[in-house]
Design an enzyme around this catalytic site. Structure first.
Site, PDB file in Angstrom:
ATOM      1  CB  ALA A 151      -0.374   4.161  16.114  1.00  0.00           C
ATOM      2  N   GLY A 152      -1.354   1.761  13.185  1.00  0.00           N
ATOM      3  CA  GLY A 152      -1.114   1.302  12.021  1.00  0.00           C
ATOM      4  C   GLY A 152      -1.494   2.074  10.645  1.00  0.00           C
ATOM      5  N   GLY A 153      -1.488   1.142   9.707  1.00  0.00           N
ATOM      6  CA  GLY A 153      -1.933   1.713   8.225  1.00  0.00           C
ATOM      7  C   GLY A 153      -3.591   2.058   8.329  1.00  0.00           C
ATOM      8  CG  ASP A 173      -8.440   0.540   2.856  1.00  0.00           C
ATOM      9  OD1 ASP A 173      -9.365  -0.408   2.275  1.00  0.00           O
ATOM     10  OD2 ASP A 173      -7.257   0.181   2.803  1.00  0.00           O
ATOM     11  CE  LYS A 192      -4.326  -1.851   1.972  1.00  0.00           C
ATOM     12  NZ  LYS A 192      -5.341  -1.775   2.849  1.00  0.00           N
TER      13      LYS A 192
HETATM   14  P1  NAP Z   1      -0.805  -2.430  10.794  1.00  0.00           P
HETATM   15  O1  NAP Z   1      -0.331  -1.318  10.037  1.00  0.00           O
HETATM   16  O2  NAP Z   1      -0.002  -3.539  11.014  1.00  0.00           O
HETATM   17  O3  NAP Z   1      -1.128  -2.080  12.187  1.00  0.00           O
HETATM   18  C1  NAP Z   1      -1.511  -2.639  13.157  1.00  0.00           C
HETATM   19  C2  NAP Z   1      -1.625  -1.849  14.773  1.00  0.00           C
HETATM   20  O4  NAP Z   1      -1.864  -2.609  15.705  1.00  0.00           O
HETATM   21  C3  NAP Z   1      -0.179  -1.447  15.184  1.00  0.00           C
HETATM   22  O5  NAP Z   1      -0.440  -0.271  15.799  1.00  0.00           O
HETATM   23  C4  NAP Z   1       0.458  -2.348  15.840  1.00  0.00           C
HETATM   24  O6  NAP Z   1       1.272  -2.104  16.791  1.00  0.00           O
HETATM   25  C5  NAP Z   1      -1.044  -3.018  16.426  1.00  0.00           C
HETATM   26  N1  NAP Z   1      -0.577  -4.086  17.230  1.00  0.00           N
HETATM   27  C6  NAP Z   1      -0.484  -5.372  16.640  1.00  0.00           C
HETATM   28  N2  NAP Z   1      -0.315  -6.337  17.545  1.00  0.00           N
HETATM   29  C7  NAP Z   1      -0.613  -5.981  18.580  1.00  0.00           C
HETATM   30  C8  NAP Z   1      -0.677  -6.309  19.898  1.00  0.00           C
HETATM   31  N3  NAP Z   1      -0.435  -7.766  20.061  1.00  0.00           N
HETATM   32  N4  NAP Z   1      -1.396  -5.777  20.895  1.00  0.00           N
HETATM   33  C9  NAP Z   1      -1.601  -4.333  20.610  1.00  0.00           C
HETATM   34  N5  NAP Z   1      -1.427  -3.844  19.643  1.00  0.00           N
HETATM   35  C10 NAP Z   1      -0.952  -4.364  18.324  1.00  0.00           C
HETATM   36  O7  NAP Z   1      -2.043  -3.183  10.399  1.00  0.00           O
HETATM   37  P2  NAP Z   1      -3.463  -2.315   9.586  1.00  0.00           P
HETATM   38  O8  NAP Z   1      -3.164  -2.520   8.214  1.00  0.00           O
HETATM   39  O9  NAP Z   1      -3.376  -1.180  10.135  1.00  0.00           O
HETATM   40  O10 NAP Z   1      -4.648  -3.265  10.316  1.00  0.00           O
HETATM   41  C11 NAP Z   1      -5.169  -3.339  11.424  1.00  0.00           C
HETATM   42  C12 NAP Z   1      -6.261  -4.101  11.643  1.00  0.00           C
HETATM   43  O11 NAP Z   1      -7.361  -3.818  10.945  1.00  0.00           O
HETATM   44  C13 NAP Z   1      -6.238  -5.666  10.965  1.00  0.00           C
HETATM   45  O12 NAP Z   1      -6.829  -6.545  12.142  1.00  0.00           O
HETATM   46  C14 NAP Z   1      -6.757  -5.553   9.570  1.00  0.00           C
HETATM   47  O13 NAP Z   1      -7.034  -6.722   9.393  1.00  0.00           O
HETATM   48  C15 NAP Z   1      -7.915  -4.796   9.626  1.00  0.00           C
HETATM   49  N6  NAP Z   1      -8.076  -4.131   8.714  1.00  0.00           N
HETATM   50  C16 NAP Z   1      -9.516  -4.202   8.261  1.00  0.00           C
HETATM   51  C17 NAP Z   1      -9.917  -3.661   7.015  1.00  0.00           C
HETATM   52  C18 NAP Z   1     -11.309  -3.850   6.454  1.00  0.00           C
HETATM   53  O14 NAP Z   1     -11.654  -3.619   5.432  1.00  0.00           O
HETATM   54  N7  NAP Z   1     -12.181  -4.312   7.403  1.00  0.00           N
HETATM   55  C19 NAP Z   1      -9.017  -2.912   6.036  1.00  0.00           C
HETATM   56  C20 NAP Z   1      -7.845  -2.667   6.843  1.00  0.00           C
HETATM   57  C21 NAP Z   1      -7.345  -3.219   7.979  1.00  0.00           C
HETATM   58  P3  NAP Z   1       2.920  -1.972  16.464  1.00  0.00           P
HETATM   59  O15 NAP Z   1       3.019  -0.922  15.649  1.00  0.00           O
HETATM   60  O16 NAP Z   1       3.354  -1.852  17.980  1.00  0.00           O
HETATM   61  O17 NAP Z   1       3.115  -3.351  16.151  1.00  0.00           O
END
Ligand code: NAP
Length: 452
Positions: free
Chosen positions: A294-296, A269, A233
């Site tokens: 605080a991820g994507g 998104d 992305k």
């Molecule tokens: P990402 O960029 O990897 O960010 C994940 C976030 O969660 C980071 O802040 C990470 O912290 C934190 N995290 C990971 N493991 C953790 C744990 N064990 N305890 C506490 N915090 C934790 O992922 P993303 O793309 O933002 O996606 C996040 C979620 O949204 C996922 O579940 C994904 O499947 C979902 N999502 C859904 C859609 C949809 O269309 N429904 C679209 C996009 C994403 P660190 O930086 O410290 O690792």
């Protein structure tokens, strides 16, 4: 256009697979040993006998150097081509390198070793070669292709791997790595079917670090557009000709349209989550929004909430510094936005939940196959009545977070709504027209897709 270069042990199937893949892709096929033998006017065993292995390897290196400048070929290399680093560098120059990984037990079972001098020692020799070279094949390859379930499966696997340098000539796709788990193909195909649009939609694995190759290939391919998922992305941005407002702000693209060889990037998104919330009567405007993570996904949601005029955005993350950095990014990007970051611990969660109107989990906590859920969900008791708890996770459909929120009488929504809405927004961009999104969304609920 790139070459597809097959490496692997003698007898691993490079020639058979390469010949068939070239035919299917409309490329030229060349077999290194065949060309070496023809040019030398000798068989491979005769070259070994006359010039020794060193003489043979020198001929092989000269051919690799020559073919570094070739294009649109499937190249079946000799098993030892990877022994010299200069050969690997030459083959990779314009090549996507695939390791045809066939177990030695299978090779010794059916390969005629007569024309292969290095296999004349029999089964033991194959095992020895495998022990010596396997690490070299793995290091040289862009991708591995298991070849143990039969030639048809191996060919299908090779054609799938080649798809990113030879993209489809029409329709749409989703790219990522890994890509096997994606729900995008069934979602978009269902939308196209409902609209009577006759266009294929397929999943293409684009390996990490190879986005430039895909972007170059897709410009002239006829593909109308593609969705982008993990890990591309962000890394696709330098390869786009234009980037839309939301995507530029967030630094992440999930949809690309291809028009006249130019690539236009968008982020649906951000709008998809907003549409999902709106459809439940929860727009961001004037509301207190809490984001966990605080991820994507959290960045897109926080920025969109601020852009839409949320009263306050609070970002909580296990790394407080990451939450604060995202909050600062939001304040910089949207002047006047009220956005703070903090620790996602018990006290931080209780405080933020206390006046949250929309609370969104954007971490993988509670996802099937992901990390364990939240250590405690008691913080939800602090949420005011009428608050909406949204989990971006959709597998499982009802996470522990949502079950607890529901039990407390709060409104809930899982990630499926966002997934469907971002796909519908992407399809509007792909097809260049406004869709009856509410009607199409309803179609998914009618099909039994579980929406919370
Ligand atoms: P990402 O960029 O990897 O960010 C994940 C976030 O969660 C980071 O802040 C990470 O912290 C934190 N995290 C990971 N493991 C953790 C744990 N064990 N305890 C506490 N915090 C934790 O992922 P993303 O793309 O933002 O996606 C996040 C979620 O949204 C996922 O579940 C994904 O499947 C979902 N999502 C859904 C859609 C949809 O269309 N429904 C679209 C996009 C994403 P660190 O930086 O410290 O690792």
């Amino acid at each position: 256009m790139k070459n597809i270069v097959l490496i692997g042990l003698p007898g691993s199937g490079k020639t058979t697979l390469g010949r068939r893949a070239a035919l299917a892709l409309g490329l030229d096929f060349v077999d290194m040993d065949e060309v070496l033998a023809r040019r030398a006017g000798m068989t491979i065993p005769e070259i070994f006998a006359a010039e020794g292995e060193k003489g043979f390897r020198n001929r092989e290196s000269a051919l690799c150097a020559e073919w570094a400048g070739a294009a649109r070929r499937v190249i079946a290399t000799g098993g030892g081509a990877v022994l010299r680093a200069e050969n690997v560098a030459a083959l990779r120059r314009n090549g996507f390198v695939v390791f045809v990984d066939r177990p030695p037990t299978e090779i010794t079972g059916d390969v005629d070793t007569g024309g292969r001098p290095l296999l004349s020692g029999g089964a033991d020799r194959v095992y020895a070669l495998s022990a010596q070279r396997r690490s070299l094949y793995l290091a040289a390859a862009d991708a591995g292709l298991p070849n143990e379930a039969g030639p048809e499966e191996a060919l299908a696997g090779l054609l799938a791997l080649a798809r990113f340098v030879y993209p489809p000539s029409d329709g749409f796709a989703v790219i990522g790595d890994p890509i096997g788990h994606t729900l995008s193909p069934p979602l978009h195909r269902a939308v196209f079917a409902a609209l009577g649009v006759d266009a294929p939609y397929e999943a293409i694995r684009v390996p990490r670090g190879r986005m430039g190759d895909f972007a170059a290939a897709v410009r002239g391919s006829g593909l109308g557009g593609f969705n982008v998922t993990i890990p591309h992305k962000r890394d696709i941005l330098p390869f786009l000709d234009e980037v839309d407002g939301d995507a530029a702000l967030c630094g992440a693209v999930n949809t690309v349209t291809v028009r006249d060889g130019r690539l236009y990037g968008y982020n649906t998104d951000m709008g998809g989550l907003l549409q999902a919330l709106r459809s439940r009567g929860y727009g961001y405007r004037g509301r207190a929004v809490v984001l966990l993570g605080a991820g994507g996904a959290a960045a897109g949601a926080a920025l969109k909430a601020a852009l839409e005029g949320a009263a306050r955005v609070t970002v909580l993350a296990r790394r407080t510094a990451a939450a604060e950095t995202l909050a600062a990014q939001v304040r910089r990007a949207v002047p006047g936005a009220v956005c703070d970051g903090g620790a996602m611990d018990g006290a931080g969660l209780r405080r933020a939940a206390g006046d949250a109107e929309i609370l969104i989990n954007a971490t993988p906590l509670g996802m099937r196959g992901g990390p364990d859920g939240f250590p405690s969900l008691d913080f939800l008791r602090a949420a005011p009545p009428g608050a909406l708890v949204c989990d971006l996770i959709y597998n499982p459909p009802r996470t522990a977070l949502l079950a607890k929120a529901e039990g407390l009488g709060l409104a809930v929504m899982n990630g499926l709504d966002m997934l469907i809405h971002q796909a519908l927004l992407a399809d509007e961009l792909f097809l260049g027209r406004t869709l009856d999104r509410a009607g199409l969304f309803q179609m998914f609920s009618n099909k039994g897709v579980k929406l919370l």
